[in-house]
Design a protein around this motif. Structure first.
Motif, PDB file in Angstrom:
ATOM      1  N   GLY A  80      83.669  89.273  51.302  1.00 32.73           N
ATOM      2  CA  GLY A  80      83.936  87.912  51.722  1.00 32.73           C
ATOM      3  C   GLY A  80      82.683  87.104  52.007  1.00 32.73           C
ATOM      4  O   GLY A  80      82.718  85.869  52.006  1.00 32.73           O
ATOM      5  N   SER A  81      81.559  87.786  52.225  1.00 33.90           N
ATOM      6  CA  SER A  81      80.308  87.082  52.515  1.00 33.90           C
ATOM      7  C   SER A  81      79.813  86.266  51.331  1.00 33.90           C
ATOM      8  O   SER A  81      78.994  85.357  51.504  1.00 33.90           O
ATOM      9  N   GLU A  82      80.305  86.583  50.152  1.00 36.78           N
ATOM     10  CA  GLU A  82      79.929  85.793  48.972  1.00 36.78           C
ATOM     11  C   GLU A  82      80.392  84.354  49.109  1.00 36.78           C
ATOM     12  O   GLU A  82      79.718  83.427  48.633  1.00 36.78           O
ATOM     13  N   VAL A  83      81.532  84.143  49.768  1.00 34.55           N
ATOM     14  CA  VAL A  83      82.141  82.818  49.816  1.00 34.55           C
ATOM     15  C   VAL A  83      82.216  82.236  51.221  1.00 34.55           C
ATOM     16  O   VAL A  83      82.598  81.076  51.384  1.00 34.55           O
ATOM     17  N   SER A  84      81.869  83.015  52.239  1.00 38.79           N
ATOM     18  CA  SER A  84      81.916  82.498  53.609  1.00 38.79           C
ATOM     19  C   SER A  84      80.802  83.115  54.440  1.00 38.79           C
ATOM     20  O   SER A  84      80.554  84.319  54.373  1.00 38.79           O
ATOM     21  N   ARG A  85      80.171  82.290  55.264  1.00 40.20           N
ATOM     22  CA  ARG A  85      79.127  82.775  56.159  1.00 40.20           C
ATOM     23  C   ARG A  85      79.692  83.252  57.493  1.00 40.20           C
ATOM     24  O   ARG A  85      78.930  83.606  58.393  1.00 40.20           O
ATOM     25  N   ASP A 211      79.975  78.860  52.425  1.00 39.77           N
ATOM     26  CA  ASP A 211      79.055  79.986  52.278  1.00 39.77           C
ATOM     27  C   ASP A 211      77.702  79.688  52.928  1.00 39.77           C
ATOM     28  O   ASP A 211      77.507  78.631  53.557  1.00 39.77           O
ATOM     29  N   ALA A 212      76.775  80.599  52.800  1.00 40.69           N
ATOM     30  CA  ALA A 212      75.474  80.485  53.466  1.00 40.69           C
ATOM     31  C   ALA A 212      74.679  79.281  52.992  1.00 40.69           C
ATOM     32  O   ALA A 212      73.795  78.790  53.705  1.00 40.69           O
ATOM     33  N   GLU A 216      81.402  74.763  49.617  1.00 40.90           N
ATOM     34  CA  GLU A 216      82.759  74.930  50.096  1.00 40.90           C
ATOM     35  C   GLU A 216      83.714  75.257  48.951  1.00 40.90           C
ATOM     36  O   GLU A 216      83.591  74.711  47.852  1.00 40.90           O
ATOM     37  N   ARG A 217      84.671  76.136  49.245  1.00 41.34           N
ATOM     38  CA  ARG A 217      85.684  76.517  48.263  1.00 41.34           C
ATOM     39  C   ARG A 217      87.045  76.514  48.966  1.00 41.34           C
ATOM     40  O   ARG A 217      87.180  77.061  50.053  1.00 41.34           O
ATOM     41  N   PRO A 218      88.073  75.933  48.329  1.00 48.57           N
ATOM     42  CA  PRO A 218      89.414  76.015  48.920  1.00 48.57           C
ATOM     43  C   PRO A 218      89.915  77.450  48.894  1.00 48.57           C
ATOM     44  O   PRO A 218      89.606  78.221  47.975  1.00 48.57           O
ATOM     45  N   LEU A 264      90.999  82.055  45.987  1.00 47.28           N
ATOM     46  CA  LEU A 264      90.169  80.855  45.864  1.00 47.28           C
ATOM     47  C   LEU A 264      90.827  79.838  44.950  1.00 47.28           C
ATOM     48  O   LEU A 264      91.234  80.165  43.830  1.00 47.28           O
ATOM     49  N   GLY A 265      90.918  78.598  45.410  1.00 47.35           N
ATOM     50  CA  GLY A 265      91.479  77.532  44.604  1.00 47.35           C
ATOM     51  C   GLY A 265      90.423  76.836  43.776  1.00 47.35           C
ATOM     52  O   GLY A 265      89.211  76.966  44.027  1.00 47.35           O
ATOM     53  N   GLU A 266      90.881  76.100  42.792  1.00 44.05           N
ATOM     54  CA  GLU A 266      90.003  75.230  42.012  1.00 44.05           C
ATOM     55  C   GLU A 266      89.990  73.843  42.647  1.00 44.05           C
ATOM     56  O   GLU A 266      90.805  73.528  43.528  1.00 44.05           O
ATOM     57  N   ALA A 267      89.068  73.012  42.178  1.00 48.03           N
ATOM     58  CA  ALA A 267      88.881  71.696  42.797  1.00 48.03           C
ATOM     59  C   ALA A 267      90.148  70.853  42.755  1.00 48.03           C
ATOM     60  O   ALA A 267      90.378  70.019  43.635  1.00 48.03           O
ATOM     61  N   TYR A 268      90.999  71.063  41.757  1.00 43.36           N
ATOM     62  CA  TYR A 268      92.196  70.232  41.597  1.00 43.36           C
ATOM     63  C   TYR A 268      93.453  70.892  42.169  1.00 43.36           C
ATOM     64  O   TYR A 268      94.550  70.360  42.038  1.00 43.36           O
ATOM     65  N   ASP A 269      93.329  72.051  42.789  1.00 44.88           N
ATOM     66  CA  ASP A 269      94.482  72.677  43.435  1.00 44.88           C
ATOM     67  C   ASP A 269      94.791  71.940  44.745  1.00 44.88           C
ATOM     68  O   ASP A 269      93.870  71.586  45.489  1.00 44.88           O
ATOM     69  N   PRO A 270      96.069  71.700  45.049  1.00 45.32           N
ATOM     70  CA  PRO A 270      96.414  70.947  46.267  1.00 45.32           C
ATOM     71  C   PRO A 270      96.060  71.727  47.525  1.00 45.32           C
ATOM     72  O   PRO A 270      96.395  72.898  47.650  1.00 45.32           O
TER      73      PRO A 270
END
Length: 353
Positions: A80-85, A211-212, A216-218, A264-270
């Motif tokens: 999870g550290s890949e996508v969140s600090r 992430d570090a 940001e990723r949904p 993980l969502g994409e930019a256009y996912d609600p």
């Protein structure tokens, strides 16, 4: 999961039971989101509405009143550290205090009649930055607006003569709210699990992972059981209190385990609409294992005084634009304040030794 080929004749009532279960205190979202004026709707008045539907049971939560505390840890694998600090995603072990429950405001409610199960978790990293999340067995929410959920609360109010909602009012509600379609399709064939331990639990709302580097990723998360899913058995449907006993039996044989999945969502996912599922092929990260080692009754237990507010978030996770989140926090606070005042009043009446 077992599936039926035709809808039961009392489907609107069944849908409402599950919908209210998923919603919890969601009816109070309106006030905090600013969608209703204080003269028309406040968190206090909406918790009153839940009490009218479920009854008043002093010192208990206004929904998911029947439950038990669980204690264990989250064994992060570091992915999870890949996508969140957030510190809890670093490789290592983090203590967890959780709560397993069934829906409804009656602490003596029937396990066999419960349409789903819930799991709330409080992650407690060594250096603070705790994370709280409340999850349900349903993969999507029932409505996407405060007005819609309030209307559902009204439509699902038990009738005085039957103790059940009016099917005609429920049918009219669902017809007027097409956004409930995905939830209704799920509920038509959903069968409750035979145990707390073999059910998946979904966070429902979207958030953002940071992430570090500040990217940001949904995200939506869930915990998936290592134990194989089994549908509720016929004899369990008539048992009002089997879930806690069954859980203790499992724990006597060893810890219970789930995998924490970060989808993980994409930019256009609600991210603002919890009724809309993301595509099934979205990337999912297995962030580690949730391990439950012991359970005990909630009264006097480590989860008794925990408010599982979904906006208690560590650095590395932030709220999305889902309008239900901030108001859910306000509603949980109202319920928490009521039951803790009631607990104090009851304690004051107890004879002193």
């Amino acid at each position: 999961m077992t599936r039926s080929t035709s809808a039961p004749p009392n489907l609107p009532v069944r849908l409402a039971a599950i919908a209210v279960a998923v919603g919890g205190l969601a009816a109070a979202f309106g006030y905090a989101a600013g969608w209703f004026s204080p003269q028309r709707l406040t968190p206090a008045r909406l918790v009153d509405t839940l009490e009218q539907n479920f009854g008043v049971h002093p010192a208990y939560r206004r929904n998911h009143a029947k439950g038990l505390c669980v204690v264990g840890h989250f064994q992060s694998n570091g992915a999870g550290s890949e996508v969140s600090r957030a510190a809890l995603f670093a490789r290592g072990s983090v203590p967890v205090v959780g709560r397993l429950a069934i829906p409804g405001g009656n602490p003596a409610g029937s396990d066999g009649a419960a349409p789903l199960r819930s799991l709330a978790l409080r992650f407690l990293p060594e250096h603070g930055q705790e994370w709280r999340t409340a999850m349900n067995a349903a993969p999507v929410f029932v409505v996407n607006s405060v007005e819609g959920f309030y209307a559902l609360q009204q439509a699902s109010r038990p009738q005085a003569d039957t103790g059940k909602p009016d099917p005609a009012k429920l049918a009219a509600f669902f017809q007027a709210h097409p956004e409930t379609g995905a939830f209704r399709e799920w509920a038509k064939t959903a069968t409750p699990s035979s145990s707390y331990a073999n059910s998946a639990y979904h966070g429902l709302h979207a958030f953002f992972l940071v992430d570090a580097n500040g990217r940001e990723r949904p995200v939506r998360w869930s915990v998936q059981p290592v134990a194989e899913y089994q549908p509720i058995a016929a004899q369990q449907r008539g048992d009002a209190d089997f879930l806690a006993a069954e859980l203790h039996q499992r724990l006597a044989r060893g810890p219970l385990r789930w995998r924490l999945q970060l989808t993980l969502g994409e930019a256009y996912d609600p991210t603002h609409d919890a009724t809309r599922a993301w595509p099934a092929h979205r990337r999912s990260i297995d962030a580690g294992e949730l391990v439950i080692e012991r359970a005990q009754a909630e009264q006097g237990g480590p989860c008794q005084d925990v408010n599982y507010d979904p906006l208690v978030l560590p650095d590395g996770i932030r709220a999305s634009d889902d309008p239900l989140l901030s108001a859910r926090s306000a509603a949980y606070s109202e319920s928490f304040n009521r039951r803790t005042r009631e607990q104090a009043a009851l304690a004051a009446k107890e004879p002193q030794s």
